[in-house]
Write a protein that holds these residues in place. Structure first.
Motif, PDB file in Angstrom:
ATOM      1  N   LYS A 176       0.856  -1.241  -0.048  1.00 64.03           N
ATOM      2  CA  LYS A 176       0.042  -0.085  -0.019  1.00 64.03           C
ATOM      3  C   LYS A 176       0.890   1.347   0.139  1.00 64.03           C
ATOM      4  O   LYS A 176       0.647   2.239  -0.734  1.00 64.03           O
ATOM      5  N   LEU A 177       2.045   1.221   0.817  1.00 59.09           N
ATOM      6  CA  LEU A 177       2.777   2.500   0.861  1.00 59.09           C
ATOM      7  C   LEU A 177       3.374   2.700  -0.657  1.00 59.09           C
ATOM      8  O   LEU A 177       3.786   3.816  -0.833  1.00 59.09           O
ATOM      9  N   ALA A 178       3.539   1.581  -1.345  1.00 56.09           N
ATOM     10  CA  ALA A 178       4.084   1.768  -2.690  1.00 56.09           C
ATOM     11  C   ALA A 178       3.520   2.643  -3.614  1.00 56.09           C
ATOM     12  O   ALA A 178       3.724   3.047  -4.459  1.00 56.09           O
ATOM     13  N   THR A 179       1.964   2.789  -3.116  1.00 54.74           N
ATOM     14  CA  THR A 179       1.034   3.620  -4.184  1.00 54.74           C
ATOM     15  C   THR A 179       1.038   5.096  -3.573  1.00 54.74           C
ATOM     16  O   THR A 179       0.064   5.767  -3.727  1.00 54.74           O
ATOM     17  N   ALA A 180       1.725   5.348  -2.293  1.00 50.22           N
ATOM     18  CA  ALA A 180       1.610   6.753  -2.069  1.00 50.22           C
ATOM     19  C   ALA A 180       1.704   7.823  -2.808  1.00 50.22           C
ATOM     20  O   ALA A 180       1.161   9.002  -2.729  1.00 50.22           O
ATOM     21  N   LYS A 181       2.477   7.633  -4.079  1.00 51.63           N
ATOM     22  CA  LYS A 181       2.895   8.488  -4.878  1.00 51.63           C
ATOM     23  C   LYS A 181       2.736   7.908  -6.420  1.00 51.63           C
ATOM     24  O   LYS A 181       2.763   6.667  -6.363  1.00 51.63           O
ATOM     25  N   GLU A 182       2.247   8.529  -7.366  1.00 48.75           N
ATOM     26  CA  GLU A 182       2.199   8.094  -8.726  1.00 48.75           C
ATOM     27  C   GLU A 182       3.449   7.578  -9.205  1.00 48.75           C
ATOM     28  O   GLU A 182       3.737   6.551  -9.967  1.00 48.75           O
ATOM     29  N   HIS A 183       4.498   8.221  -9.038  1.00 47.26           N
ATOM     30  CA  HIS A 183       5.913   8.103  -9.501  1.00 47.26           C
ATOM     31  C   HIS A 183       6.718   8.099  -8.189  1.00 47.26           C
ATOM     32  O   HIS A 183       6.658   8.970  -7.379  1.00 47.26           O
ATOM     33  N   GLY A 184       7.905   7.224  -8.176  1.00 46.68           N
ATOM     34  CA  GLY A 184       8.807   7.517  -7.075  1.00 46.68           C
ATOM     35  C   GLY A 184       8.697   6.659  -5.772  1.00 46.68           C
ATOM     36  O   GLY A 184       9.384   6.605  -4.725  1.00 46.68           O
ATOM     37  N   SER A 185       7.499   6.057  -5.614  1.00 46.72           N
ATOM     38  CA  SER A 185       7.290   5.103  -4.390  1.00 46.72           C
ATOM     39  C   SER A 185       7.118   3.765  -4.581  1.00 46.72           C
ATOM     40  O   SER A 185       7.243   2.836  -3.695  1.00 46.72           O
ATOM     41  N   ASN A 186       6.884   3.071  -5.939  1.00 40.96           N
ATOM     42  CA  ASN A 186       6.849   1.910  -6.224  1.00 40.96           C
ATOM     43  C   ASN A 186       7.916   1.002  -5.457  1.00 40.96           C
ATOM     44  O   ASN A 186       7.362  -0.311  -5.032  1.00 40.96           O
TER      45      ASN A 186
END
Ligand SMILES: Cc1cc2nc3c(=O)[nH]c(=O)nc-3n(C[C@H](O)[C@H](O)[C@H](O)COP(=O)(O)O)c2cc1C
Length: 173
Positions: free
Chosen positions: A56-66
């Motif tokens: 879920k944290l990976a989706t915090a931002k559209e880019h750069g958190s994946n």
């Protein structure tokens, strides 16, 4: 230390290997040894290893958190902003100490910027993280550092990468 600085690169792909408890404890100790303005230590560090939360944290931002979705550990760097007007500086220092300590333990890491970044057109990344993690209102989130054993390492920046034009002596002009 110089060897660590010379070889350090951001790592965004990690193996499945779990980080040993003693290494996690070392990372925690390093964070708590960071300097802060007036020794106020305004920070709070949340260690997350639960894969569903990391996804879920990976989706915090559209880019750069994946990349957080593939990390065995993420450390949320937050602060009680009422304690000091320089919490950003304090948290940044703690975060880089965390990254360099990880490097010294054979781990790799990357910073995911949360402060001032959008989650989508309606919500900030910070508000998304706050909701997901049940953070109290007086805490601000600066960044999340993903940490793990590197899948592969980028080559060290060569000496020719260093821009000595950014270094001045005695005066800026
Ligand atoms: C303040 C700050 C914010 C950053 N934010 C992100 C981010 O949101 N996502 C990401 O993948 N990398 C992020 N990075 C990592 C940088 O992209 C990386 O350090 C830079 O490209 C230089 O590469 P290197 O670390 O391999 O030398 C951030 C780094 C810093 C210092």
């Amino acid at each position: 230390m110089l060897e660590i600085l010379r070889n350090r690169r951001s790592v965004r792909q990690f193996t499945d290997q779990k980080i040993e408890t003693d290494k996690i404890e070392t990372l925690q100790e390093a964070l708590l040894r960071a300097p802060s303005s007036r020794g106020r230590n305004p920070w709070k560090f949340l260690f997350i290893t639960e894969p569903t939360t990391l996804q879920k944290l990976a989706t915090a931002k559209e880019h750069g958190s994946n990349f957080l979705g593939g990390a065995p550990l993420a450390v949320v760097v937050a602060a009680e902003v009422s304690l000091t007007d320089v919490w950003i500086e304090d948290c940044s220092i703690a975060a880089i100490i965390l990254q360099l300590t990880a490097e010294s333990l054979g781990l790799g890491s990357c910073w995911a910027q949360i402060r001032l970044r959008p989650h989508d057109i309606q919500q900030s990344a910070e508000s998304f993280v706050r909701e997901l993690l049940g953070m109290p209102g007086d805490l601000a989130v600066e960044c999340i550092v993903g940490i793990g054993y590197p899948q592969d390492r980028l080559p060290a920046h060569p000496a020719s990468y260093l821009d000595y034009g950014k270094i001045f002596q005695e005066r800026f002009s």
